[in-house]
Design an enzyme around this catalytic site. Structure first.
Site, short mmCIF file in Angstrom:
data_model
loop_
_atom_site.label_atom_id
_atom_site.label_comp_id
_atom_site.label_asym_id
_atom_site.label_seq_id
_atom_site.Cartn_x
_atom_site.Cartn_y
_atom_site.Cartn_z
N SER A 20 2.09 1.09 3.84
CA SER A 20 2.16 -0.18 4.56
C SER A 20 2.39 -1.32 3.59
O SER A 20 2.24 -1.15 2.37
CB SER A 20 0.87 -0.42 5.35
OG SER A 20 -0.23 -0.54 4.46
N ASP A 75 -12.04 7.35 3.60
CA ASP A 75 -11.54 6.64 2.42
C ASP A 75 -12.48 5.49 2.04
O ASP A 75 -12.03 4.37 1.79
CB ASP A 75 -10.13 6.12 2.64
CG ASP A 75 -9.40 5.82 1.34
OD1 ASP A 75 -9.87 6.29 0.28
OD2 ASP A 75 -8.37 5.13 1.37
N GLY A 87 0.83 -1.20 0.00
CA GLY A 87 0.00 0.00 0.00
C GLY A 87 0.86 1.25 0.00
O GLY A 87 2.09 1.17 -0.11
N LYS A 103 -0.51 -6.13 8.69
CA LYS A 103 -0.30 -4.81 8.08
C LYS A 103 0.91 -4.19 8.77
O LYS A 103 0.82 -3.72 9.90
CB LYS A 103 -1.54 -3.95 8.25
CG LYS A 103 -1.43 -2.57 7.60
CD LYS A 103 -2.74 -1.81 7.71
CE LYS A 103 -2.68 -0.46 7.02
NZ LYS A 103 -3.97 0.26 7.07
#
Length: 373
Positions: A88, A198, A85, A108
């Site tokens: 992450s 988001d 990501g 994560k």
């Protein structure tokens, strides 16, 4: 983020070697973007294509099989790269404890020191604890490791709405289940004052094709009582993802509220109900704000004082003159959608934030459980 693995290494040796390389990248990086790019290049060079391809998502249900050469992170072993990501890296791993309630997890892995607002993984963990709910992705635990690593542990969820939409495999029963799960999650977090910031199809996850449904990724979420959130009237406007960003953000509104999520959620519903399942707005190939503004205006019509009375209070409103575009009929925007679906979307994807349905009202909307029929 122990991703630099050699096939013949033992897990502990691989982990040590990975940390050494990661620490070198961390020390050399001058910005979060530079750090993430270096990590992604290393992953691509040493592990090949990421495993979050359609084939990965479409794997059949059944016993999980992991690469047994992966390293350990906390109480989890066989960690293998799953996805990268912006701030992450996600690993798929197996619990060492054979009696663990959740055996296959998603790790994560973040570096809080390398993050810049609005991203904040420690705040994310706190808000996930606060927001526990049937339709909010469950945080199983957090792990702090040497080198400043902070790891959030979640159940490994096989599917997301983005993949279902793009693959054309979303059926009506799944669509109803997803819409209801999304708004139940939003109703819960909004009652707590939390703004997700988001909402988009890839952040709506499913354990199986038949559910449960979870709202995920609270990495940029905002809460009025969290010490690492901005002041209520000075929120960051660089939030959300391209075509799901509401117009008030594009004109500098820093006092936005939970209605921001409702615009994005309305855009998600629009994608679900329209033929082709494409987003209703397009920010262009580079995701520019002007491109998104034009797309919104050419779709909903260029707003005036009557259609958007709050606009004049936004810092960047009035700095530019826009061509007057007429609004397209909703039946043309949402080809193939029912009257109930059109009514629902038109009451969430509207300029004036105070006119948008709340999550509670969305759940009370006429035939809400059948909006996609």
């Amino acid at each position: 983020m122990n991703v630099f693995l050699s096939a013949g290494q033992e897990a502990n040796e691989a982990r040590k070697a990975a940390r050494e390389v990661e620490d070198e990248i961390l020390k050399a990086a001058s910005s979060p973007d530079e750090y993430q790019n270096a990590i992604k290049e290393a992953i691509t060079g040493l592990q090949g294509p990421p495993s979050d391809s359609p084939e990965q998502h479409e794997q059949p249900e059944g016993p999980e099989i992991l690469n047994t050469e992966g390293p350990s992170i906390g109480g989890y072993q066989y960690a293998t790269f799953h996805a990268a990501g912006q701030t992450s890296t996600i690993f798929k791993a197996q619990a060492k404890d054979s009696m663990a309630a959740v055996k296959i997890v998603a790790l994560k892995v973040t570096y809080p020191a390398m993050m810049k607002p609005p991203h904040h993984s420690e705040r994310e963990a706190r808000l996930l604890v606060k927001a526990r709910h049937t339709h909010v992705v469950p945080l199983l635990e957090t792990i702090r490791e040497s080198g400043g690593r902070f790891v959030l542990v979640f159940p490994f969820l096989r599917q997301d709405l983005e993949n279902l939409l793009r693959s054309g495999s979303l059926d009506k029963a799944q669509a109803s289940m997803i819409v209801l799960g999304l708004f139940k999650a939003l109703e819960h977090i909004h009652a707590l004052g939390i703004i997700h910031r988001d909402v988009k199809p890839s952040n709506i996850l499913l354990k199986t094709m038949n559910g449960p449904v979870y709202l995920a990724d609270f990495g940029i979420a905002w809460s009025p009582d969290d010490k690492d959130s901005e002041a209520a009237d000075a929120k960051i406007t660089d939030v959300g993802t391209t075509c799901y960003r509401p117009p008030e953000l594009l004109f500098g509104d820093r006092s936005y509220d939970t209605s921001l999520d409702m615009w994005a959620a309305g855009c998600v519903v629009a994608e679900i109900v329209r033929e082709g399942h494409e987003p209703i707005f397009d920010a262009g190939p580079v995701g520019s704000e002007l491109g998104l503004i034009k797309s919104i205006f050419t779709t909903l019509g260029t707003p005036d004082d009557h259609g958007w009375p709050s606009a004049r209070k936004y810092p960047d409103w009035g700095k530019m003159r826009f061509q007057a575009f007429p609004a397209k009929p909703w039946k043309d925007i949402l080809l193939g959608a029912t009257g109930q679906a059109i009514d629902f979307v038109s009451k969430t994807v509207c300029y004036e934030s105070t006119w948008r349905l709340t999550a509670k009202q969305a759940l009370e909307h006429e035939l809400a459980s059948q909006i996609i029929r």
